[in-house]
Design a protein around this motif. Sequence first.
Motif, PDB file in Angstrom:
ATOM      1  N   ALA A 270       5.313   3.316 -29.870  1.00  0.00           N
ATOM      2  CA  ALA A 270       6.378   2.322 -30.066  1.00  0.00           C
ATOM      3  C   ALA A 270       6.995   2.467 -31.446  1.00  0.00           C
ATOM      4  O   ALA A 270       8.224   2.377 -31.613  1.00  0.00           O
ATOM      5  N   LEU A 271       6.152   2.719 -32.454  1.00  0.00           N
ATOM      6  CA  LEU A 271       6.644   2.878 -33.820  1.00  0.00           C
ATOM      7  C   LEU A 271       7.523   4.120 -33.943  1.00  0.00           C
ATOM      8  O   LEU A 271       8.587   4.086 -34.579  1.00  0.00           O
ATOM      9  N   ILE A 272       7.114   5.206 -33.308  1.00  0.00           N
ATOM     10  CA  ILE A 272       7.937   6.420 -33.329  1.00  0.00           C
ATOM     11  C   ILE A 272       9.273   6.169 -32.625  1.00  0.00           C
ATOM     12  O   ILE A 272      10.335   6.571 -33.099  1.00  0.00           O
ATOM     13  N   SER A 273       9.217   5.464 -31.500  1.00  0.00           N
ATOM     14  CA  SER A 273      10.429   5.193 -30.715  1.00  0.00           C
ATOM     15  C   SER A 273      11.414   4.323 -31.480  1.00  0.00           C
ATOM     16  O   SER A 273      12.626   4.571 -31.458  1.00  0.00           O
ATOM     17  N   VAL A 274      10.895   3.291 -32.146  1.00  0.00           N
ATOM     18  CA  VAL A 274      11.814   2.433 -32.914  1.00  0.00           C
ATOM     19  C   VAL A 274      12.382   3.207 -34.094  1.00  0.00           C
ATOM     20  O   VAL A 274      13.534   2.987 -34.500  1.00  0.00           O
ATOM     21  N   GLY A 275      11.600   4.152 -34.627  1.00  0.00           N
ATOM     22  CA  GLY A 275      12.126   5.010 -35.686  1.00  0.00           C
ATOM     23  C   GLY A 275      13.292   5.857 -35.195  1.00  0.00           C
ATOM     24  O   GLY A 275      14.284   6.045 -35.907  1.00  0.00           O
TER      25      GLY A 275
ATOM     26  N   ASN B 248      10.454   3.388 -20.502  1.00  0.00           N
ATOM     27  CA  ASN B 248       9.268   2.518 -20.481  1.00  0.00           C
ATOM     28  C   ASN B 248       8.156   3.132 -19.631  1.00  0.00           C
ATOM     29  O   ASN B 248       7.001   3.253 -20.056  1.00  0.00           O
ATOM     30  N   VAL B 249       8.504   3.484 -18.408  1.00  0.00           N
ATOM     31  CA  VAL B 249       7.511   3.960 -17.447  1.00  0.00           C
ATOM     32  C   VAL B 249       6.921   5.300 -17.875  1.00  0.00           C
ATOM     33  O   VAL B 249       5.715   5.538 -17.716  1.00  0.00           O
TER      34      VAL B 249
ATOM     35  N   ILE C 227      23.629  -1.068 -16.867  1.00  0.00           N
ATOM     36  CA  ILE C 227      23.798   0.362 -17.096  1.00  0.00           C
ATOM     37  C   ILE C 227      22.764   0.868 -18.098  1.00  0.00           C
ATOM     38  O   ILE C 227      22.157   1.930 -17.927  1.00  0.00           O
ATOM     39  N   LEU C 228      22.530   0.097 -19.146  1.00  0.00           N
ATOM     40  CA  LEU C 228      21.570   0.482 -20.175  1.00  0.00           C
ATOM     41  C   LEU C 228      20.136   0.357 -19.675  1.00  0.00           C
ATOM     42  O   LEU C 228      19.259   1.129 -20.079  1.00  0.00           O
ATOM     43  N   ASP C 229      19.905  -0.616 -18.811  1.00  0.00           N
ATOM     44  CA  ASP C 229      18.540  -0.908 -18.389  1.00  0.00           C
ATOM     45  C   ASP C 229      17.930   0.207 -17.560  1.00  0.00           C
ATOM     46  O   ASP C 229      16.715   0.352 -17.499  1.00  0.00           O
ATOM     47  N   MET C 230      18.766   1.016 -16.930  1.00  0.00           N
ATOM     48  CA  MET C 230      18.235   2.103 -16.107  1.00  0.00           C
ATOM     49  C   MET C 230      17.477   3.120 -16.963  1.00  0.00           C
ATOM     50  O   MET C 230      16.325   3.453 -16.677  1.00  0.00           O
ATOM     51  N   ILE C 231      18.121   3.601 -18.029  1.00  0.00           N
ATOM     52  CA  ILE C 231      17.458   4.603 -18.867  1.00  0.00           C
ATOM     53  C   ILE C 231      16.339   3.969 -19.692  1.00  0.00           C
ATOM     54  O   ILE C 231      15.318   4.605 -19.963  1.00  0.00           O
ATOM     55  N   ARG C 232      16.512   2.698 -20.082  1.00  0.00           N
ATOM     56  CA  ARG C 232      15.444   2.020 -20.825  1.00  0.00           C
ATOM     57  C   ARG C 232      14.182   1.930 -19.999  1.00  0.00           C
ATOM     58  O   ARG C 232      13.074   2.215 -20.477  1.00  0.00           O
ATOM     59  N   THR C 233      14.316   1.532 -18.738  1.00  0.00           N
ATOM     60  CA  THR C 233      13.140   1.364 -17.885  1.00  0.00           C
ATOM     61  C   THR C 233      12.481   2.695 -17.573  1.00  0.00           C
ATOM     62  O   THR C 233      11.253   2.793 -17.510  1.00  0.00           O
ATOM     63  N   ALA C 234      13.287   3.728 -17.378  1.00  0.00           N
ATOM     64  CA  ALA C 234      12.716   5.059 -17.162  1.00  0.00           C
ATOM     65  C   ALA C 234      11.881   5.490 -18.359  1.00  0.00           C
ATOM     66  O   ALA C 234      10.790   6.056 -18.207  1.00  0.00           O
TER      67      ALA C 234
ATOM     68  N   THR D 192       3.450  -4.641 -21.200  1.00  0.00           N
ATOM     69  CA  THR D 192       3.532  -4.713 -22.662  1.00  0.00           C
ATOM     70  C   THR D 192       4.045  -3.439 -23.327  1.00  0.00           C
ATOM     71  O   THR D 192       4.409  -3.484 -24.508  1.00  0.00           O
ATOM     72  N   LYS D 193       4.071  -2.318 -22.627  1.00  0.00           N
ATOM     73  CA  LYS D 193       4.458  -1.036 -23.238  1.00  0.00           C
ATOM     74  C   LYS D 193       5.899  -0.734 -22.873  1.00  0.00           C
ATOM     75  O   LYS D 193       6.181  -0.249 -21.782  1.00  0.00           O
ATOM     76  N   MET D 194       6.840  -1.025 -23.782  1.00  0.00           N
ATOM     77  CA  MET D 194       8.262  -0.939 -23.470  1.00  0.00           C
ATOM     78  C   MET D 194       9.015  -0.181 -24.558  1.00  0.00           C
ATOM     79  O   MET D 194       9.745  -0.775 -25.356  1.00  0.00           O
ATOM     80  N   ASP D 195       8.843   1.130 -24.632  1.00  0.00           N
ATOM     81  CA  ASP D 195       9.516   1.889 -25.678  1.00  0.00           C
ATOM     82  C   ASP D 195      11.035   1.860 -25.536  1.00  0.00           C
ATOM     83  O   ASP D 195      11.762   1.911 -26.537  1.00  0.00           O
ATOM     84  N   GLY D 196      11.524   1.790 -24.306  1.00  0.00           N
ATOM     85  CA  GLY D 196      12.971   1.729 -24.104  1.00  0.00           C
ATOM     86  C   GLY D 196      13.542   0.361 -24.401  1.00  0.00           C
ATOM     87  O   GLY D 196      14.487   0.214 -25.182  1.00  0.00           O
ATOM     88  N   CYS D 197      12.945  -0.670 -23.790  1.00  0.00           N
ATOM     89  CA  CYS D 197      13.469  -2.032 -23.904  1.00  0.00           C
ATOM     90  C   CYS D 197      13.100  -2.714 -25.216  1.00  0.00           C
ATOM     91  O   CYS D 197      13.841  -3.569 -25.702  1.00  0.00           O
TER      92      CYS D 197
END
Length: 436
Positions: A91-96, A385-386, A376-383, A299-304
């Motif tokens: 998550a920290l890498i993703s937010v970076g 995440n998973v 539109i954004l939620d599609m790539i965010r959820t992908a 709880t693990k949501m790197d996209g969202c």
Amino acid sequence: MLTALRKIPFSVQILLGLVLGIALGYLARAGDVSWLGTTLNTIGSLFVQLLRVAVPPLVFTAIVVSVVSLRGVANAARLALKTLLWFAITALISVGVGIGLGLLTNPGRGVTLDLGAAKEPQRTGSWTDFLTGLVPTNVFGAFTENNVLQIVFLAVVAGIAALLVGAAAEPFVELNRSILAIVQKALWWLIRLAPLGTLGLIGHAVEAYGWDLLAPLAKFTTAVYVGCAIVLLVVYPLVLVLAGKLNPLRFYAGTWPAIELAFVSRSSIGTMPVTQRAVERIGVPREYASFAVPFGATTKMDGCAAIYPALAAIFVAQVFGVSLSPLDYLLIAFVSVVGSAATAGLTGALVMLTLTLSTLGLPLAGAGLLLAIDPILDMIRTATNVAGQALVPTVVAAREGVLDRAAYDAAGRRDLTEEPPAETPARRDDPAPVPA
């Protein structure tokens, strides 16, 4: 006809639904065919609504069973801590990545929007709401209101209590296992409808939004997709190679059906059975996967919770002319790592975004500017995440020496679209393929 349809690879069915949905969406928009737009919206809404029905029993029973199953796992506490640690690291890498991309692209600079029309969303997030919202006022309210965060809290408490009670709690645990099996069985049927749901969801998005609405936010939309692509195609492969000594191609071959379904359904929780079965198929022990995947799905949501709120906060600050300090960027990272559970739910990241904005003191009305393009954004965010929810248990299992390397190396060599046979749901050597 159904037999012929089932012979078509599921990924091809999804792709056909995607292409047809885009075509029908443009037809409905360009030709002003109201009945077609209504039909597409109805199909997509029904698909999401069916997912929502399954969420409360699926989350509660999956987490109760996953907590209890830890007693059969060697070094369970160590695995659990390592899982949470890698949740935080990725998550920290993703937010970076999100912050870096935001500073590089300046997604809100030069954007002309009607700020007077921006309104605070009805549903917002704050640290007080997050903490007090963990505990329901009554048990049934959490389920009737579909409050996933509260359901997770109840499930964790019930699971730990059942674990400590021992044999006396076995009837309760078996009841949860039975309900979980029934809900997952029904979900497999729903998963088979995903190509139709894709057609409706994508078609409605194209018909409702179109380029006229997306144009002012094109830079921001592109930044979100690029940020998620960097995490998916650069960060995660590097984690697999450097931390797990694993071939990324085999990982994506085994987990692609779950990532694909997440993209079209926009639901980490709805995709959870597929994600769990996928990580089991690539060699993660079932007992550990049944703990890590359900917790990851909530709880693990790197996209969202990492990439998106970082970019959105920078976007809102630039649109409203607010300068962010280095401390503000540290706060964004902190919120992303600590507050990601606030995104627990079926679709969307609105609560996490408003939580980030309120922490930074930015106008919550800024979230209203992005609501129109959120699907539109939620599609790539959820992908994303998973993919992260599958990545962490795979890496942890590899580092702890419990990953079945032979199964991992064979990933992608089976058809991944069929539901597991009901008569042997718990066998590790079950040859049934993973659904998509």
